[in-house]
Design an enzyme around this catalytic site. Structure first.
Site, PDB file in Angstrom:
ATOM      1  N   TYR A 154     136.406  22.376  68.765  1.00 62.41           N
ATOM      2  CA  TYR A 154     136.548  23.230  67.571  1.00 62.41           C
ATOM      3  C   TYR A 154     136.283  24.695  67.939  1.00 62.41           C
ATOM      4  O   TYR A 154     136.824  25.612  67.324  1.00 62.41           O
ATOM      5  CB  TYR A 154     135.630  22.741  66.445  1.00 62.41           C
ATOM      6  CG  TYR A 154     136.098  23.176  65.072  1.00 62.41           C
ATOM      7  CD1 TYR A 154     137.341  22.776  64.579  1.00 62.41           C
ATOM      8  CD2 TYR A 154     135.308  23.996  64.268  1.00 62.41           C
ATOM      9  CE1 TYR A 154     137.778  23.180  63.330  1.00 62.41           C
ATOM     10  CE2 TYR A 154     135.743  24.399  63.014  1.00 62.41           C
ATOM     11  CZ  TYR A 154     136.971  23.982  62.557  1.00 62.41           C
ATOM     12  OH  TYR A 154     137.396  24.383  61.313  1.00 62.41           O
ATOM     13  N   LYS A 161     134.436  29.951  61.169  1.00 62.12           N
ATOM     14  CA  LYS A 161     134.010  29.281  59.922  1.00 62.12           C
ATOM     15  C   LYS A 161     132.575  29.679  59.559  1.00 62.12           C
ATOM     16  O   LYS A 161     132.238  29.782  58.380  1.00 62.12           O
ATOM     17  CB  LYS A 161     134.122  27.761  60.052  1.00 62.12           C
ATOM     18  CG  LYS A 161     135.553  27.239  60.126  1.00 62.12           C
ATOM     19  CD  LYS A 161     136.388  27.597  58.923  1.00 62.12           C
ATOM     20  CE  LYS A 161     137.695  26.823  58.880  1.00 62.12           C
ATOM     21  NZ  LYS A 161     138.634  27.353  57.864  1.00 62.12           N
TER      22      LYS A 161
END
Ligand code: NAD
Length: 258
Positions: A154, A161
């Protein structure tokens, strides 16, 4: 329950196809009586978004690549007049290279691009559109647990994020006096176009589902339902929050898929 968004007008950014989380929220919002305007990122995606929009009533379409400030400005001009009750920001991007290489190899160029598209766009859109929003409105974005824990591959998106979630809190503070709420849904893994760019997405998806207390996949309808709650007057005292909608995955974490 029906009519939870009756009389409300919203804008949803991030529909690419019928698997998109943005589409799940759009369909649920429309089913609850909202009138929704949609954006598409570029001409390649336009026909798919047009087709989906044609299944709803009164759904104007606007081009918006969030890297283009002129697109954001013209959104505000186009939507002015009718009033806006909610915005759904359901978009993100990080280069394939940054998701495939070790995080330590992240280039400055990739970092800036991912942060601009995935995080700064929420700030720019909010600044441009808040003046035409009705007091008591709602802004919603989408995040993932990779902001708080290391999820293999990720990488840069996790950092973007984390910044997005912090931005939710600061925007909520700025807009609180107008009763405009800003929240994020931290969604469990979904098989979408964006997710397919993350290395090992299938394995992560399977492990995530197996590890949830509910032991199953999350559905688009369930994300739509959570979206409706946060966009509606059911949640008028809820702001600056990240809401996990992931079958309970955040309670147990993820073993390394190795
Ligand atoms: P998706 O591919 O359906 O949607 C991503 C959208 O981002 C697309 O519509 C694309 O056009 C848009 N986008 C990318 N760059 C853009 C740009 N420069 N300007 C405008 N739009 C741009 O995938 P999705 O999974 O529905 O993603 C929606 C959101 O949900 C993203 O923020 C994603 O990080 C988040 N999310 C996804 C998952 C998952 O497992 N799929 C989990 C948690 C959070």
């Amino acid at each position: 329950m029906t009519g939870l968004l009756q009389g409300k007008r919203g804008l949803v950014l991030g529909v690419a196809n019928h698997h998109s989380i943005a589409w799940g929220i759009t369909a649920a919002a429309a089913a609850q009586g909202a009138r929704v305007a949609l954006t598409y990122q570029n001409d390649v995606l336009k026909p798919r978004v047009e087709k989906l929009a044609s299944t709803l009533t009164d759904t104007p379409l606007y081009e918006c690549d969030v890297q283009n400030p002129a697109h954001i400005d013209s959104l505000a001009k186009n939507l002015k007049g009718d009033g806006l009750d909610f915005i759904v920001h359901s978009l993100a991007f990080a280069s394939r290279q940054s998701l495939e290489s070790p995080f330590i190899e992240t280039s400055e160029e990739d970092f800036v691009q991912a942060m601009t598209i995935s995080c700064y766009s929420l700030i720019a859109l909010t600044r441009a559109l808040a003046p035409i929003m009705n007091d008591g409105g709602s802004i919603l974005t989408l995040t993932y647990i990779g902001s708080r824990r290391v999820i293999p591959s990720y990488n840069l998106m996790g950092v973007a994020k984390a910044a997005l979630e912090a931005s939710v809190r600061y925007l909520a503070h700025d807009l609180g006096p107008r009763g405009i709420r800003v929240n994020a849904i931290s969604a469990g893994t979904m098989r979408t176009l964006a997710a397919s760019a993350i290395g090992g997405a299938r394995t992560t998806h399977k492990i995530s589902n197996d590890a949830t207390p509910l032991s199953r996949e999350l559905t688009l309808d369930e994300l739509g339902g959570a979206g409706v709650y946060l966009l509606s007057d059911l949640s008028t005292a809820v702001t600056g929050e990240v809401h996990s909608v992931d079958c309970g995955f955040h309670t147990v974490g993820l073993a390394h898929p190795g």
